[in-house]
Design a protein around this motif. Structure first.
Motif, PDB file in Angstrom:
ATOM      1  N   GLU A   1     -48.610  42.695 -36.195  1.00 56.70           N
ATOM      2  CA  GLU A   1     -47.411  42.208 -36.858  1.00 56.70           C
ATOM      3  C   GLU A   1     -46.289  43.222 -36.739  1.00 56.70           C
ATOM      4  OE1 GLU A   1     -45.979  40.913 -41.367  1.00 56.70           O
ATOM      5  OE2 GLU A   1     -48.014  41.606 -40.987  1.00 56.70           O
ATOM      6  N   GLY A   2     -45.099  42.740 -36.408  1.00 54.36           N
ATOM      7  CA  GLY A   2     -43.942  43.621 -36.301  1.00 54.36           C
ATOM      8  C   GLY A   2     -43.944  44.493 -35.063  1.00 54.36           C
ATOM      9  N   ARG A   3     -44.916  44.257 -34.155  1.00 55.10           N
ATOM     10  CA  ARG A   3     -45.009  44.992 -32.895  1.00 55.10           C
ATOM     11  C   ARG A   3     -45.143  46.486 -33.106  1.00 55.10           C
ATOM     12  NH1 ARG A   3     -42.168  40.763 -33.185  1.00 55.10           N
ATOM     13  NH2 ARG A   3     -40.425  41.838 -34.155  1.00 55.10           N
ATOM     14  N   ARG A   4     -45.846  46.867 -34.197  1.00 54.04           N
ATOM     15  CA  ARG A   4     -46.044  48.286 -34.496  1.00 54.04           C
ATOM     16  C   ARG A   4     -47.199  48.850 -33.676  1.00 54.04           C
ATOM     17  NH1 ARG A   4     -45.490  46.211 -39.907  1.00 54.04           N
ATOM     18  NH2 ARG A   4     -47.746  46.119 -40.029  1.00 54.04           N
ATOM     19  N   VAL A   5     -47.281  50.175 -33.628  1.00 52.53           N
ATOM     20  CA  VAL A   5     -48.451  50.841 -33.073  1.00 52.53           C
ATOM     21  C   VAL A   5     -49.529  50.880 -34.147  1.00 52.53           C
ATOM     22  CG1 VAL A   5     -47.118  52.269 -31.507  1.00 52.53           C
ATOM     23  CG2 VAL A   5     -47.672  53.135 -33.795  1.00 52.53           C
ATOM     24  N   PHE A   6     -50.772  51.138 -33.740  1.00 52.72           N
ATOM     25  CA  PHE A   6     -51.869  51.350 -34.677  1.00 52.72           C
ATOM     26  C   PHE A   6     -51.816  52.807 -35.132  1.00 52.72           C
ATOM     27  CE2 PHE A   6     -53.621  47.931 -31.894  1.00 52.72           C
ATOM     28  CZ  PHE A   6     -53.749  46.959 -32.863  1.00 52.72           C
ATOM     29  N   ALA A   7     -51.380  53.030 -36.359  1.00 57.73           N
ATOM     30  CA  ALA A   7     -51.151  54.393 -36.833  1.00 57.73           C
ATOM     31  C   ALA A   7     -52.417  55.230 -36.855  1.00 57.73           C
ATOM     32  CB  ALA A   7     -50.530  54.352 -38.234  1.00 57.73           C
TER      33      ALA A   7
ATOM     34  N   GLY B   1     -38.787  38.156 -37.998  1.00 58.35           N
ATOM     35  CA  GLY B   1     -37.489  38.802 -38.033  1.00 58.35           C
ATOM     36  C   GLY B   1     -36.565  38.481 -36.877  1.00 58.35           C
ATOM     37  N   LEU B   2     -36.939  37.522 -36.035  1.00 62.43           N
ATOM     38  CA  LEU B   2     -36.124  37.214 -34.863  1.00 62.43           C
ATOM     39  C   LEU B   2     -35.160  36.055 -35.135  1.00 62.43           C
ATOM     40  CD1 LEU B   2     -38.749  37.460 -31.976  1.00 62.43           C
ATOM     41  CD2 LEU B   2     -37.171  39.215 -32.804  1.00 62.43           C
TER      42      LEU B   2
ATOM     43  N   PRO C   1     -33.230  32.485 -34.316  1.00 63.92           N
ATOM     44  CA  PRO C   1     -33.783  31.231 -33.790  1.00 63.92           C
ATOM     45  C   PRO C   1     -33.822  31.159 -32.275  1.00 63.92           C
ATOM     46  CG  PRO C   1     -32.387  30.769 -35.673  1.00 63.92           C
ATOM     47  CD  PRO C   1     -32.238  32.241 -35.387  1.00 63.92           C
ATOM     48  N   MET C   2     -32.794  31.652 -31.610  1.00 62.84           N
ATOM     49  CA  MET C   2     -32.789  31.618 -30.144  1.00 62.84           C
ATOM     50  C   MET C   2     -33.947  32.433 -29.579  1.00 62.84           C
ATOM     51  SD  MET C   2     -29.781  32.750 -27.469  1.00 62.84           S
ATOM     52  CE  MET C   2     -28.646  31.556 -28.213  1.00 62.84           C
ATOM     53  N   MET C   3     -34.220  33.580 -30.175  1.00 59.16           N
ATOM     54  CA  MET C   3     -35.310  34.422 -29.715  1.00 59.16           C
ATOM     55  C   MET C   3     -36.669  33.814 -30.054  1.00 59.16           C
ATOM     56  SD  MET C   3     -34.080  36.761 -27.963  1.00 59.16           S
ATOM     57  CE  MET C   3     -35.638  37.615 -27.739  1.00 59.16           C
ATOM     58  N   VAL C   4     -36.747  33.090 -31.168  1.00 58.02           N
ATOM     59  CA  VAL C   4     -37.995  32.400 -31.515  1.00 58.02           C
ATOM     60  C   VAL C   4     -38.353  31.404 -30.428  1.00 58.02           C
ATOM     61  CG1 VAL C   4     -39.084  30.804 -33.139  1.00 58.02           C
ATOM     62  CG2 VAL C   4     -37.734  32.718 -34.001  1.00 58.02           C
ATOM     63  N   GLY C   5     -37.366  30.688 -29.934  1.00 50.82           N
ATOM     64  CA  GLY C   5     -37.606  29.750 -28.838  1.00 50.82           C
ATOM     65  C   GLY C   5     -38.090  30.450 -27.590  1.00 50.82           C
ATOM     66  N   ARG C   6     -37.552  31.629 -27.330  1.00 52.45           N
ATOM     67  CA  ARG C   6     -37.979  32.393 -26.144  1.00 52.45           C
ATOM     68  C   ARG C   6     -39.406  32.873 -26.302  1.00 52.45           C
ATOM     69  NH1 ARG C   6     -39.124  32.733 -21.324  1.00 52.45           N
ATOM     70  NH2 ARG C   6     -39.172  34.828 -20.411  1.00 52.45           N
ATOM     71  N   ILE C   7     -39.752  33.309 -27.521  1.00 50.25           N
ATOM     72  CA  ILE C   7     -41.126  33.727 -27.776  1.00 50.25           C
ATOM     73  C   ILE C   7     -42.088  32.567 -27.503  1.00 50.25           C
ATOM     74  CG2 ILE C   7     -42.764  34.347 -29.609  1.00 50.25           C
ATOM     75  CD1 ILE C   7     -41.237  36.720 -28.659  1.00 50.25           C
ATOM     76  N   ALA C   8     -41.722  31.374 -27.946  1.00 49.57           N
ATOM     77  CA  ALA C   8     -42.567  30.198 -27.703  1.00 49.57           C
ATOM     78  C   ALA C   8     -42.760  29.962 -26.209  1.00 49.57           C
ATOM     79  CB  ALA C   8     -41.959  28.968 -28.369  1.00 49.57           C
ATOM     80  N   GLU C   9     -41.681  30.116 -25.439  1.00 47.33           N
ATOM     81  CA  GLU C   9     -41.779  29.954 -23.990  1.00 47.33           C
ATOM     82  C   GLU C   9     -42.714  30.988 -23.381  1.00 47.33           C
ATOM     83  OE1 GLU C   9     -37.896  30.169 -22.349  1.00 47.33           O
ATOM     84  OE2 GLU C   9     -37.127  28.437 -23.478  1.00 47.33           O
TER      85      GLU C   9
ATOM     86  N   GLN D   1     -45.860  32.689 -39.228  1.00 50.34           N
ATOM     87  CA  GLN D   1     -45.252  32.073 -40.395  1.00 50.34           C
ATOM     88  C   GLN D   1     -44.403  30.865 -40.009  1.00 50.34           C
ATOM     89  OE1 GLN D   1     -45.191  32.648 -43.779  1.00 50.34           O
ATOM     90  NE2 GLN D   1     -46.834  34.159 -43.621  1.00 50.34           N
ATOM     91  N   ASN D   2     -43.872  30.855 -38.791  1.00 50.79           N
ATOM     92  CA  ASN D   2     -43.107  29.716 -38.311  1.00 50.79           C
ATOM     93  C   ASN D   2     -44.094  28.632 -37.878  1.00 50.79           C
ATOM     94  OD1 ASN D   2     -41.535  27.874 -36.737  1.00 50.79           O
ATOM     95  ND2 ASN D   2     -39.992  29.477 -36.475  1.00 50.79           N
ATOM     96  N   ALA D   3     -44.513  27.830 -38.860  1.00 49.83           N
ATOM     97  CA  ALA D   3     -45.567  26.845 -38.610  1.00 49.83           C
ATOM     98  C   ALA D   3     -45.144  25.799 -37.601  1.00 49.83           C
ATOM     99  CB  ALA D   3     -45.975  26.175 -39.925  1.00 49.83           C
ATOM    100  N   GLY D   4     -43.852  25.447 -37.597  1.00 53.51           N
ATOM    101  CA  GLY D   4     -43.390  24.460 -36.632  1.00 53.51           C
ATOM    102  C   GLY D   4     -43.619  24.929 -35.210  1.00 53.51           C
ATOM    103  N   MET D   5     -43.249  26.169 -34.916  1.00 57.79           N
ATOM    104  CA  MET D   5     -43.464  26.715 -33.583  1.00 57.79           C
ATOM    105  C   MET D   5     -44.942  26.795 -33.260  1.00 57.79           C
ATOM    106  SD  MET D   5     -42.457  30.443 -31.981  1.00 57.79           S
ATOM    107  CE  MET D   5     -43.943  31.266 -32.536  1.00 57.79           C
ATOM    108  N   ALA D   6     -45.735  27.303 -34.210  1.00 58.11           N
ATOM    109  CA  ALA D   6     -47.159  27.493 -33.961  1.00 58.11           C
ATOM    110  C   ALA D   6     -47.858  26.176 -33.653  1.00 58.11           C
ATOM    111  CB  ALA D   6     -47.808  28.180 -35.161  1.00 58.11           C
ATOM    112  N   LEU D   7     -47.582  25.154 -34.438  1.00 59.24           N
ATOM    113  CA  LEU D   7     -48.243  23.865 -34.240  1.00 59.24           C
ATOM    114  C   LEU D   7     -47.777  23.169 -32.976  1.00 59.24           C
ATOM    115  CD1 LEU D   7     -48.274  22.604 -37.932  1.00 59.24           C
ATOM    116  CD2 LEU D   7     -50.255  23.311 -36.575  1.00 59.24           C
ATOM    117  N   SER D   8     -46.539  23.427 -32.547  1.00 58.90           N
ATOM    118  CA  SER D   8     -46.066  22.833 -31.297  1.00 58.90           C
ATOM    119  C   SER D   8     -46.721  23.472 -30.078  1.00 58.90           C
ATOM    120  CB  SER D   8     -44.541  22.965 -31.203  1.00 58.90           C
ATOM    121  OG  SER D   8     -44.151  24.304 -30.979  1.00 58.90           O
ATOM    122  N   LEU D   9     -47.201  24.715 -30.229  1.00 62.64           N
ATOM    123  CA  LEU D   9     -47.838  25.432 -29.124  1.00 62.64           C
ATOM    124  C   LEU D   9     -49.339  25.209 -29.061  1.00 62.64           C
ATOM    125  CD1 LEU D   9     -46.073  28.902 -29.469  1.00 62.64           C
ATOM    126  CD2 LEU D   9     -45.781  27.287 -27.577  1.00 62.64           C
TER     127      LEU D   9
END
Length: 225
Positions: free
Chosen positions: A99-105, A141-142, A144-152, A169-177
């Motif tokens: 989550e959040g594209r962090r490193v594993f501390a 935290g992205l 909407p335009m970037m959310v669409g790119r992530i889905a792609e 958390q964006n259930a609409g995107m997740a369920l569409s994929l």
């Protein structure tokens, strides 16, 4: 090279998994799910439901958060992953983008690199050539335009033959994929099934897609838990 499961076997099999933190806090209880070879599976739920904990159990990073598997198991193909470290998971073909594209501390720089973790952009994770990619809130935290790119990008990754377990958390995107989806509530699987069918259920539409009784909202990528 990691072994490839046969086409008729799940890439990932989680069976009756219990997880606790600090020997006291129960985070997952008897969680079972499969990720078929080459599929996208979505994992939905409110904050604290146990979604990230499940990904940690699969990727071997629970110990970094004082967590432990107390019952059940995790297998990728013929490889048992429960109780193994992150490097063992990567060797089996399983890579997590936290989550959040962090490193594993809790890992060294070398271990982060081998786990596909340093920088934690999706492209870095793909350097490990995963058979199964664990994505934890990639759209967090992205705009909407970037959310669409992530889905792609997720579609492109999956089209290349990589299975994906997607926490989002964006259930609409997740369920569409996704082809299949599971809903976690307080550490337990409450709903499971075909993603499109779950998206039509009243509970999912109301709780995760932000729809009202008149049907406003929908699978347009804007719905969120």
């Amino acid at each position: 090279m990691p072994s490839v499961p046969p086409d008729d076997a799940p890439a990932l099999h989680v069976e009756k998994l219990d997880v606790t933190y600090g020997r006291a806090l129960s985070a997952l209880r008897s969680v079972s799910l499969d990720v078929p070879h080459g599929a996208v599976v979505a994992l939905l739920g409110a904050n604290g439901a146990g979604k990230t904990t499940l990904l940690r159990a699969v990727s071997g990073t629970l110990r970094l958060h004082r967590g432990a598997i107390t019952a059940g198991g995790v297998r990728y193909g013929d490889t048992a992953l429960d109780g193994r470290d992150p490097v063992a998971a990567v060797r089996a073909g399983v890579v997590q983008v936290p989550e959040g594209r962090r490193v594993f501390a809790g890992l060294t720089v070398d271990e982060n690199l081998r786990a596909g973790g340093l920088g934690l952009a999706i492209g870095r994770a793909l350097m490990a050539a995963p058979r199964l990619l664990l994505l934890d809130e990639p759209s967090l935290g992205l705009a909407p335009m970037m959310v669409g790119r992530i889905a792609e990008v997720v579609r492109e990754i999956n089209a290349g033959g990589t299975a994906v377990l997607l926490v989002e958390q964006n259930a609409g995107m997740a369920l569409s994929l996704a082809e299949r989806a599971h809903v976690l509530e307080v550490g337990e699987v409450r709903l499971s099934g075909d993603a499109a069918e779950l998206a039509r259920t009243d509970a999912v539409r109301r709780l995760y897609l932000g729809e009202t009784a008149d049907g406003a909202g929908g699978l347009d990528g804007r719905g969120a838990a």
